[in-house]
Write an enzyme that holds these catalytic residues in place. Structure first.
Site, PDB file in Angstrom:
ATOM      1  N   ASP A  83       0.848  -1.199   0.000  1.00 21.09           N
ATOM      2  CA  ASP A  83       0.000   0.000   0.000  1.00 21.09           C
ATOM      3  C   ASP A  83       0.877   1.241   0.000  1.00 21.09           C
ATOM      4  O   ASP A  83       2.097   1.152   0.122  1.00 21.09           O
ATOM      5  CB  ASP A  83      -0.987  -0.015   1.188  1.00 21.09           C
ATOM      6  N   HIS A  89      -7.506  -3.484  10.331  1.00 18.32           N
ATOM      7  CA  HIS A  89      -7.277  -3.357   8.887  1.00 18.32           C
ATOM      8  C   HIS A  89      -6.116  -4.242   8.452  1.00 18.32           C
ATOM      9  O   HIS A  89      -5.248  -4.617   9.240  1.00 18.32           O
ATOM     10  CB  HIS A  89      -7.063  -1.892   8.476  1.00 18.32           C
ATOM     11  N   ASN A 139      -7.137  -1.383  14.282  1.00 20.74           N
ATOM     12  CA  ASN A 139      -8.587  -1.440  14.032  1.00 20.74           C
ATOM     13  C   ASN A 139      -8.957  -2.657  13.184  1.00 20.74           C
ATOM     14  O   ASN A 139     -10.076  -2.751  12.704  1.00 20.74           O
ATOM     15  CB  ASN A 139      -9.047  -0.157  13.336  1.00 20.74           C
ATOM     16  N   GLU A 153      -9.696  -0.672   5.394  1.00 18.44           N
ATOM     17  CA  GLU A 153     -10.201  -0.254   6.697  1.00 18.44           C
ATOM     18  C   GLU A 153     -11.524  -0.961   7.005  1.00 18.44           C
ATOM     19  O   GLU A 153     -12.149  -1.543   6.109  1.00 18.44           O
ATOM     20  CB  GLU A 153     -10.411   1.266   6.701  1.00 18.44           C
TER      21      GLU A 153
END
Ligand code: PGA
Length: 249
Positions: free
Chosen positions: A76, A146, A144, A151
């Site tokens: 990414d 991800h 979280n 996400e």
């Protein structure tokens, strides 16, 4: 190492003592490179894999492994950071790994400079296809849940795309030295991860314990994108004993 198959199809979790974790993961990756010199491997940045990257050349040497014919694909990238910014994912992966490998591998990254990010995503997918597809995807785990920059809310068929970053991801970026942190990024999608025959999900440290437990033992849900990897037959979850759920370590 302890390894929990768990009850009722819970995914296999490989747990190593924190002091030995990076050596084990580096050895596993070195073995893959030795077995398959043309390996196409997608790699993350973030803090988790850095000790693995630091150890990889030494782990490869006794196996006679080389990355010369391999392709390293960057997972990414942030949008809006100038080329060469020290916290850009491409800069980090080159600095922490690619520049340590001699002879160097081929590297595929998102071409986000001077081009529409959507076009950069299309070119990224084409480059992966031209390389013959991903053999192995290695992932860190966001606090979280991800994976990459997928996400919470990302479905299993999410493609490579532009994403808005969650608040905790922006905070993490600040911790990596990007201030103000970017609002958007581009990422390999969940679909691209799930299309690979092998996925290794890495998690270390106490700060990952709660979310790792949710990912491996909680419901399979888009709210925790890492949980969407659970049914993949080639998934390995490789954690240190600080991150592993107490029932599994
Ligand atoms: P970290 O990030 O390795 O820095 O904890 C992981 C991630 O956000 O994917």
């Amino acid at each position: 190492m302890t390894s929990g198959e768990g009850r009722d199809g819970r995914p296999r979790l490989e747990v190593f003592a924190a002091a030995a974790w990076a050596d084990h993961v580096a050895a596993l990756l070195a073995e893959r490179l030795a077995e398959r010199p043309g390996l196409v491997v997608c790699l993350p940045t973030g803090a988790t894999p850095l000790p693995v990257y630091a150890r990889l050349p030494a782990a490869m040497a006794p196996l006679g492994a080389t990355a010369r014919r391999s392709t390293i694909v960057l997972l990414d990238e942030y949008l809006g950071l100038p080329a060469g910014h020290p916290a850009r994912c491409d800069v980090v992966l080159r600095r922490e790994l690619v520049d340590r490998l001699a002879p160097p591998p081929c590297m595929v990254a998102f071409g986000v400079d001077g081009r529409d990010p959507g076009a950069a995503c299309a070119a990224f997918d084409e480059a992966i296809a031209d390389a013959g597809g991903l053999d192995l995807v290695i992932l860190g785990l966001g606090r979280n849940g991800h994976v990459g920059m997928n996400e919470p809310g990302a479905p299993a068929d999410a493609p490579t795309r532009v994403v808005e970053l969650a608040g905790s991801t922006r905070e993490a970026a600040r911790g990596y030295g990007v201030d103000p942190p970017p609002t958007h990024g581009v990422t390999l999608g969940m679909a691209g991860m799930l299309a690979a025959p092998e996925i290794w999900l890495l998690a270390t440290g106490r700060t990952k314990a709660t979310i790792l437990e949710a990912a491996v033992d909680g419901p399979v849900t888009e709210d925790v994108p890492a949980s969407l990897l659970r049914d993949h037959p080639g998934l390995r979850i490789i954690a240190d004993d600080a991150a592993a759920p107490p029932t599994r370590s």
